[in-house]
Design a protein around this motif. Structure first.
Motif, PDB file in Angstrom:
ATOM      1  N   ALA A  97       0.839  -1.199   0.000  1.00 19.91           N
ATOM      2  CA  ALA A  97       0.000   0.000   0.000  1.00 19.91           C
ATOM      3  C   ALA A  97       0.869   1.242   0.000  1.00 19.91           C
ATOM      4  N   ALA A  98       0.323   2.317  -0.530  1.00 19.43           N
ATOM      5  CA  ALA A  98       0.930   3.639  -0.412  1.00 19.43           C
ATOM      6  C   ALA A  98      -0.148   4.615   0.018  1.00 19.43           C
ATOM      7  N   TYR A  99       0.271   5.610   0.776  1.00 20.28           N
ATOM      8  CA  TYR A  99      -0.628   6.690   1.204  1.00 20.28           C
ATOM      9  C   TYR A  99       0.074   8.007   0.909  1.00 20.28           C
ATOM     10  N   THR A 100      -0.520   8.811   0.019  1.00 19.58           N
ATOM     11  CA  THR A 100       0.019  10.122  -0.354  1.00 19.58           C
ATOM     12  C   THR A 100      -1.009  11.181   0.009  1.00 19.58           C
ATOM     13  N   TYR A 101      -0.566  12.265   0.630  1.00 18.21           N
ATOM     14  CA  TYR A 101      -1.521  13.222   1.185  1.00 18.21           C
ATOM     15  C   TYR A 101      -0.972  14.641   1.155  1.00 18.21           C
ATOM     16  N   VAL A 102      -1.869  15.584   1.319  1.00 23.20           N
ATOM     17  CA  VAL A 102      -1.535  16.975   1.615  1.00 23.20           C
ATOM     18  C   VAL A 102      -2.362  17.367   2.837  1.00 23.20           C
ATOM     19  N   GLY A 103      -1.776  18.160   3.720  1.00 22.72           N
ATOM     20  CA  GLY A 103      -2.490  18.475   4.951  1.00 22.72           C
ATOM     21  C   GLY A 103      -2.067  19.794   5.556  1.00 22.72           C
ATOM     22  N   GLY A 104      -2.781  20.182   6.592  1.00 21.84           N
ATOM     23  CA  GLY A 104      -2.478  21.396   7.324  1.00 21.84           C
ATOM     24  C   GLY A 104      -2.562  21.152   8.819  1.00 21.84           C
ATOM     25  N   THR A 105      -1.799  21.931   9.590  1.00 29.45           N
ATOM     26  CA  THR A 105      -1.792  21.805  11.044  1.00 29.45           C
ATOM     27  C   THR A 105      -1.844  23.189  11.690  1.00 29.45           C
ATOM     28  N   LEU A 106      -2.397  23.241  12.890  1.00 27.91           N
ATOM     29  CA  LEU A 106      -2.368  24.428  13.729  1.00 27.91           C
ATOM     30  C   LEU A 106      -1.848  23.993  15.090  1.00 27.91           C
ATOM     31  N   ASN A 107      -0.677  24.511  15.457  1.00 25.51           N
ATOM     32  CA  ASN A 107       0.008  24.100  16.677  1.00 25.51           C
ATOM     33  C   ASN A 107      -0.137  25.204  17.716  1.00 25.51           C
ATOM     34  N   LEU A 108      -0.879  24.931  18.769  1.00 24.89           N
ATOM     35  CA  LEU A 108      -1.122  25.890  19.851  1.00 24.89           C
ATOM     36  C   LEU A 108      -0.244  25.506  21.039  1.00 24.89           C
ATOM     37  N   LEU A 109       0.652  26.418  21.435  1.00 24.60           N
ATOM     38  CA  LEU A 109       1.666  26.119  22.441  1.00 24.60           C
ATOM     39  C   LEU A 109       1.509  27.097  23.613  1.00 24.60           C
ATOM     40  N   TYR A 110       1.195  26.561  24.775  1.00 27.56           N
ATOM     41  CA  TYR A 110       0.802  27.381  25.912  1.00 27.56           C
ATOM     42  C   TYR A 110       1.971  27.655  26.858  1.00 27.56           C
ATOM     43  N   LYS A 111       1.861  28.736  27.604  1.00 29.72           N
ATOM     44  CA  LYS A 111       2.908  29.139  28.535  1.00 29.72           C
ATOM     45  C   LYS A 111       3.116  28.119  29.651  1.00 29.72           C
ATOM     46  N   ASN A 112       2.090  27.349  29.991  1.00 27.26           N
ATOM     47  CA  ASN A 112       2.214  26.330  31.034  1.00 27.26           C
ATOM     48  C   ASN A 112       2.806  25.018  30.500  1.00 27.26           C
ATOM     49  N   GLU A 113       3.306  25.046  29.259  1.00 24.10           N
ATOM     50  CA  GLU A 113       3.947  23.906  28.603  1.00 24.10           C
ATOM     51  C   GLU A 113       2.979  22.740  28.363  1.00 24.10           C
ATOM     52  N   SER A 114       1.776  23.080  28.006  1.00 23.48           N
ATOM     53  CA  SER A 114       0.879  22.127  27.366  1.00 23.48           C
ATOM     54  C   SER A 114       0.751  22.560  25.910  1.00 23.48           C
ATOM     55  N   LEU A 116      -1.349  21.761  22.003  1.00 26.55           N
ATOM     56  CA  LEU A 116      -2.438  21.122  21.276  1.00 26.55           C
ATOM     57  C   LEU A 116      -2.213  21.367  19.792  1.00 26.55           C
ATOM     58  N   LYS A 117      -2.019  20.309  19.053  1.00 31.39           N
ATOM     59  CA  LYS A 117      -1.764  20.401  17.617  1.00 31.39           C
ATOM     60  C   LYS A 117      -2.917  19.742  16.867  1.00 31.39           C
ATOM     61  N   LEU A 118      -3.631  20.524  16.062  1.00 37.44           N
ATOM     62  CA  LEU A 118      -4.769  20.046  15.298  1.00 37.44           C
ATOM     63  C   LEU A 118      -4.375  19.912  13.835  1.00 37.44           C
ATOM     64  N   GLY A 119      -4.852  18.854  13.185  1.00 34.84           N
ATOM     65  CA  GLY A 119      -4.463  18.633  11.801  1.00 34.84           C
ATOM     66  C   GLY A 119      -5.583  18.045  10.968  1.00 34.84           C
ATOM     67  N   ALA A 120      -5.489  18.247   9.660  1.00 36.44           N
ATOM     68  CA  ALA A 120      -6.428  17.657   8.705  1.00 36.44           C
ATOM     69  C   ALA A 120      -5.639  17.275   7.452  1.00 36.44           C
ATOM     70  N   GLN A 121      -5.978  16.132   6.873  1.00 31.93           N
ATOM     71  CA  GLN A 121      -5.315  15.638   5.668  1.00 31.93           C
ATOM     72  C   GLN A 121      -6.349  15.117   4.685  1.00 31.93           C
ATOM     73  N   ILE A 122      -6.058  15.301   3.415  1.00 28.61           N
ATOM     74  CA  ILE A 122      -6.791  14.609   2.367  1.00 28.61           C
ATOM     75  C   ILE A 122      -5.760  13.853   1.544  1.00 28.61           C
ATOM     76  N   ASN A 161      -8.799  12.641   6.786  1.00 29.12           N
ATOM     77  CA  ASN A 161      -8.389  12.303   8.138  1.00 29.12           C
ATOM     78  C   ASN A 161      -8.198  13.559   8.992  1.00 29.12           C
ATOM     79  N   LEU A 162      -8.652  13.496  10.241  1.00 32.12           N
ATOM     80  CA  LEU A 162      -8.458  14.555  11.222  1.00 32.12           C
ATOM     81  C   LEU A 162      -7.581  14.020  12.350  1.00 32.12           C
ATOM     82  N   SER A 163      -6.809  14.911  12.975  1.00 33.10           N
ATOM     83  CA  SER A 163      -5.915  14.470  14.041  1.00 33.10           C
ATOM     84  C   SER A 163      -5.807  15.539  15.124  1.00 33.10           C
ATOM     85  N   ALA A 164      -5.482  15.094  16.322  1.00 30.09           N
ATOM     86  CA  ALA A 164      -5.209  15.992  17.443  1.00 30.09           C
ATOM     87  C   ALA A 164      -4.076  15.386  18.257  1.00 30.09           C
ATOM     88  N   GLU A 165      -3.127  16.231  18.638  1.00 25.73           N
ATOM     89  CA  GLU A 165      -1.984  15.792  19.440  1.00 25.73           C
ATOM     90  C   GLU A 165      -1.882  16.684  20.673  1.00 25.73           C
TER      91      GLU A 165
END
Length: 317
Positions: A97-114, A116-122, A161-165
């Motif tokens: 199998a192969a998986y080829t994609y393009v996607g975007g992410t928004l990485n939110l980085l807090y002062k308390n060192e938590s 949250l990275k949100l992403g979407a791919q097609i 596909n949607l993702s959260a880290e």
């Protein structure tokens, strides 16, 4: 194999000369391959190539955010059986199998060192993802063996596909820290979640501006960092729960074609992974070199599998 390794490093370094020097944006390349570990294997997750562009966004001075980064990525992953050459369908212990994609992410980085990275791919799985011609190009370029088995690959399907880290600092000493690292995926191609600790040892920075969280780009100077440059070793064990994987089970909505040679597999529900790596940065360059070990992810797989990942990033404006 060594020629391939050095060729990759030259490409990573060569790309850095294309840009001017600042720090609010960055361009990166990541290459994954099992041959980098020097074990002579060519199986399962056999190759990956990824291109990243990230741009730091403005953050309110009085807010809880320390850094915010928008990212765009383009990538391809390739999978084959216990070898890229199989005699017949009986040797296919893991689907091609192969998986080829393009996607975007928004990485939110807090002062308390938590973080949250949100992403979407097609993306695409199947012949349209281009796995067979890319692997043939690699093998022909470096004089590897002739391939056989892609006639059994997963059929074409479009994946959304949607993702959260989520990461959170748990404890820190002057030379070591431990964080919680977790992710969740939801989509037609990949659904699952993972959880585990991240241990770092050496000169590292806070999670809001570190190699560990892909957050070294910043729109404003980060005057409160622990170190001007990073150089640390890390270990990341993780338990992964797999609900659906299109590279193993085929497209979620694709119907079975009795005339197709497609071979799918039965995924294992839990996969344990371990990642050992080193991250280092200097001037405007950032590198991450890691070895990743996975337990079997398909019921019929003969072996567990492992590969190495090399990432190079250049920061600019």
């Amino acid at each position: 194999m060594l020629n391939k390794f050095f060729f990759t490093l030259v490409c990573l370094l060569g790309c850095t000369t294309l840009f001017a020097q600042q720090h609010s944006q960055e361009f990166g390349i990541q290459t994954d391959n099992d041959s980098y570990l020097g074990q002579g294997s060519d199986r399962y997750y056999t190759n990956g190539i990824f291109f990243y562009y990230r741009k730091a966004l403005k953050v309110a001075d009085a807010g809880k955010l320390q850094n915010k980064i928008l990212g765009i990525e383009l990538g391809q992953k390739m999978f084959n059986a216990q070898s890229g050459y199989v005699r017949d369908a009986g040797d296919v212990d893991r689907p091609f199998a192969a998986y080829t994609y393009v996607g975007g992410t928004l990485n939110l980085l807090y002062k308390n060192e938590s973080t949250l990275k949100l992403g979407a791919q097609i993306g695409l799985v199947g012949p349209a993802a281009g796995g067979e011609p890319v692997q043939k190009l690699i093998h022909n370029t470096f004089g590897f063996y002739t391939l056989n088995g892609w006639q059994y690959q997963i059929r074409n399907d479009v994946e959304l596909n949607l993702s959260a880290e989520y990461n959170k600092l748990l404890a820190r000493a002057s030379w070591a820290d431990v964080s919680l690292a977790s992710y969740a995926n939801l989509g037609t191609g990949f659904t699952g979640a993972g959880l585990g600790p991240l241990f770092r040892l050496g000169n590292f920075n806070q999670l809001f501006n570190s190699i560990s969280t892909q957050s070294t780009a910043s729109l404003t100077p980060q005057s409160n960092l622990l170190h001007k440059q990073e150089l640390f070793f890390y270990y990341k064990p993780q338990i992964n729960a797999v609900v659906y994987d299109a590279t193993i089970q085929g497209g979620l909505f694709s119907s079975h074609d009795p005339n197709s040679l497609e071979i799918t597999g039965t995924k294992k529900t839990f996969v344990f992974s371990q990642q050992f790596g080193v991250g280092f940065s200097f001037t405007r360059f950032t590198f991450d070199v890691a070895a990743i070990f996975h337990t079997r992810e398909v019921e019929t797989m003969v072996h567990s599998h492992q590969w190495a990942a090399i990432t190079g990033v250049y920061r600019f404006k």
